[in-house]
Design a protein around this motif. Structure first.
Motif, short mmCIF file in Angstrom:
data_model
loop_
_atom_site.label_atom_id
_atom_site.label_comp_id
_atom_site.label_asym_id
_atom_site.label_seq_id
_atom_site.Cartn_x
_atom_site.Cartn_y
_atom_site.Cartn_z
N ALA A 196 7.17 6.66 -2.48
CA ALA A 196 6.48 7.55 -1.63
C ALA A 196 5.28 6.61 -1.30
O ALA A 196 4.78 6.71 -0.34
CB ALA A 196 6.05 8.91 -2.24
N ASP A 197 4.54 6.15 -2.43
CA ASP A 197 3.35 4.91 -2.24
C ASP A 197 3.56 4.02 -1.29
O ASP A 197 3.05 3.83 -0.18
CB ASP A 197 2.79 4.81 -3.21
CG ASP A 197 1.75 3.80 -3.18
OD1 ASP A 197 0.63 4.08 -2.55
OD2 ASP A 197 1.81 2.54 -3.73
N LEU A 198 4.87 3.32 -1.33
CA LEU A 198 5.13 2.27 -0.35
C LEU A 198 5.53 2.73 0.91
O LEU A 198 5.33 1.90 1.99
CB LEU A 198 6.47 1.47 -0.97
CG LEU A 198 6.02 0.80 -2.16
CD1 LEU A 198 7.49 0.17 -3.08
CD2 LEU A 198 5.47 -0.60 -1.93
N ARG A 199 6.17 4.04 0.92
CA ARG A 199 6.49 4.34 2.26
C ARG A 199 5.48 4.79 3.14
O ARG A 199 5.30 4.59 4.23
CB ARG A 199 7.19 5.70 2.10
CG ARG A 199 7.44 6.59 3.64
CD ARG A 199 8.55 7.85 3.38
NE ARG A 199 9.94 7.28 3.43
CZ ARG A 199 10.86 8.04 3.12
NH1 ARG A 199 10.88 9.06 2.92
NH2 ARG A 199 11.94 7.35 3.23
N ARG A 200 4.11 5.22 2.73
CA ARG A 200 2.87 5.38 3.04
C ARG A 200 2.29 4.03 3.63
O ARG A 200 1.53 4.01 4.42
CB ARG A 200 1.73 6.19 2.22
CG ARG A 200 2.13 7.42 1.94
CD ARG A 200 1.04 8.22 1.34
NE ARG A 200 1.00 7.84 0.05
CZ ARG A 200 1.48 8.28 -1.11
NH1 ARG A 200 2.07 9.17 -0.95
NH2 ARG A 200 1.00 7.51 -2.07
N GLU A 205 14.21 6.99 -4.47
CA GLU A 205 13.33 7.81 -3.77
C GLU A 205 12.81 9.24 -4.64
O GLU A 205 11.75 9.48 -4.42
CB GLU A 205 14.51 8.67 -2.82
CG GLU A 205 14.86 7.73 -1.65
CD GLU A 205 15.70 8.36 -0.71
OE1 GLU A 205 15.27 8.78 0.52
OE2 GLU A 205 16.91 8.54 -1.13
N GLU A 206 13.32 9.06 -5.86
CA GLU A 206 12.57 9.93 -6.77
C GLU A 206 11.49 9.39 -7.61
O GLU A 206 10.76 10.12 -8.20
CB GLU A 206 13.78 10.18 -7.76
CG GLU A 206 14.99 10.93 -7.56
CD GLU A 206 15.91 10.20 -6.84
OE1 GLU A 206 15.92 8.47 -6.94
OE2 GLU A 206 17.02 10.33 -6.04
N GLU A 207 11.06 8.24 -7.54
CA GLU A 207 9.95 7.64 -8.08
C GLU A 207 8.49 7.76 -7.26
O GLU A 207 8.92 7.53 -6.02
CB GLU A 207 10.11 6.26 -8.51
CG GLU A 207 11.27 5.84 -9.56
CD GLU A 207 11.64 4.51 -9.70
OE1 GLU A 207 10.66 3.88 -10.32
OE2 GLU A 207 12.66 3.86 -8.98
N ALA A 208 7.66 7.80 -8.01
CA ALA A 208 6.25 8.14 -7.25
C ALA A 208 6.15 6.72 -6.21
O ALA A 208 5.39 6.86 -5.34
CB ALA A 208 5.26 8.33 -8.15
N ALA A 265 16.35 -0.19 -1.88
CA ALA A 265 16.91 -1.29 -1.96
C ALA A 265 18.32 -1.00 -2.66
O ALA A 265 19.42 -1.48 -2.38
CB ALA A 265 16.30 -2.43 -2.15
N PHE A 266 18.03 -0.10 -3.79
CA PHE A 266 19.22 -0.02 -4.72
C PHE A 266 19.58 1.51 -4.80
O PHE A 266 19.48 2.08 -6.00
CB PHE A 266 18.94 -0.62 -5.84
CG PHE A 266 18.85 -2.03 -6.07
CD1 PHE A 266 19.57 -3.03 -5.64
CD2 PHE A 266 17.27 -2.36 -5.84
CE1 PHE A 266 19.46 -4.42 -5.25
CE2 PHE A 266 17.13 -3.69 -5.80
CZ PHE A 266 17.76 -4.83 -5.58
#
Length: 323
Positions: free
Chosen positions: A123-127, A117-120, A136-137
């Motif tokens: 956020a891109d995949l969530r959009r 969740e800390e990686e950019a 996943a991990f």
């Protein structure tokens, strides 16, 4: 179908469309047994057009296209098995090239992604998806650091003072290798050991030989010579054991080697490989519960997290340094 099950059409429809909230488990099993006896094969596309919930869980792992990870593979395999028991299907997609099409073509109920969740990238995949997206991990940093700390503690406990950390050269491993390298360096410092020597190895045998040769011929007037290696994982450790044999370097008498993952092949190397293993059973169970609840539109208080404990599987590749 309803007649074979001895139930109403509405009840059968709820079960076949994946609406588990309305139907007791024993009734659901009764419907599924009737469907099996009749050879009924539901159409996923038709179900979704009727507004039914998807039974597909999509895992997307950009950056892991070439990563070899025994523990990761075990986690995904067990997760797929447990989801299947809950009538959900796990699809694992390596890389990002067609993730946009996957969002529409596969119509997943839940998406699991490798980035934290800390990686950019998270956020891109969530959009890109209109359904719940989970890491996943979760807790990956602490999980990776635990195994590295266990390596250093084991070697220091045997009396080794100067360590090396050997990591893969491939960029696909950079994120996880950096976590482990920092943990090795930090733990060595906490124990009052000299800063570990950091080296990279590619997939060639020649590279592994060069790494060990550099350690063997290293001269440092300030500190003691390197007598033990923390390998990034068991695959790197296997390469180092093969290179040691090529060089006539005795493991563990002249150089101890410890890996990570507890690969079963460690029992078959010469010498057998000391490694570090983490128990991920509780994590996979919690992640399954979380995914199943979201796929069914339910709320859950379960929060899956990778363990921050690791244990050493001690074999023959590590002993105390020669005096």
């Amino acid at each position: 179908m309803a007649r074979a099950a001895g139930l109403s059409r509405t009840t059968v429809s709820y079960v076949l469309n994946g609406d588990f909230r309305r139907i007791p488990e024993h009734t659901r099993q009764r419907v599924l047994a009737a469907a099996d006896s009749l050879g009924y094969k539901p159409s996923a596309a038709a179900r979704l057009l009727r507004g039914a919930r998807s039974r597909l869980v999509l895992m997307v792992s950009p950056g892991l296209e070439s990563a070899r990870d025994t523990i990761g593979g075990d986690i995904v395999t067990r997760l797929g098995q447990l989801l299947a028991e809950a009538d959900l299907h796990l699809v694992w997609q390596l890389g990002l090239p067609s993730v946009g099409r996957a969002a529409t073509d596969l119509a997943p109920a839940v998406v699991l992604v490798a980035p934290t969740e800390e990686e950019a990238a998270f956020a891109d995949l969530r959009r890109r998806f209109a359904v719940p997206v989970l890491p996943a991990f979760p807790g990956l940093g602490g999980f990776l650091a635990a195994s590295a700390r266990a390596q250093v503690d084991h070697l220091a406990g045997l009396g080794h003072q100067r360590l090396a950390f050997v990591r893969p050269a491939a960029p696909a491993f950079d994120l996880t290798a950096e976590f482990r390298q920092q943990a090795v360096e930090r733990r060595a410092s906490e124990l009052g050991l000299p800063a570990p020597v950091i080296l990279r190895v590619d997939d060639s045998r020649e590279s592994a030989v060069a790494v060990l040769r550099s350690l063997r011929t290293r001269t440092d007037p300030v500190t003691s010579p390197v007598t033990a290696v923390c390998a990034y994982n068991d695959q790197v450790a296997f390469a180092l054991l093969a290179a040691a044999d090529d060089l006539g370097l005795a493991v563990p008498a002249e150089m101890s080697v410890i890996g990570v993952d507890g690969d079963p092949l460690g029992e078959w190397t010469t010498p057998t490989l000391t490694s570090v293993r983490s128990d991920t059973a509780a994590f996979v169970s919690d992640l399954t519960s979380q995914v199943v609840a979201l796929a069914r539109g339910e709320t859950t208080t379960v929060e899956a997290r990778l363990p921050e404990q690791a244990r050493v599987v001690e074999r023959s590749s590590t002993v105390g340094p020669a005096r």
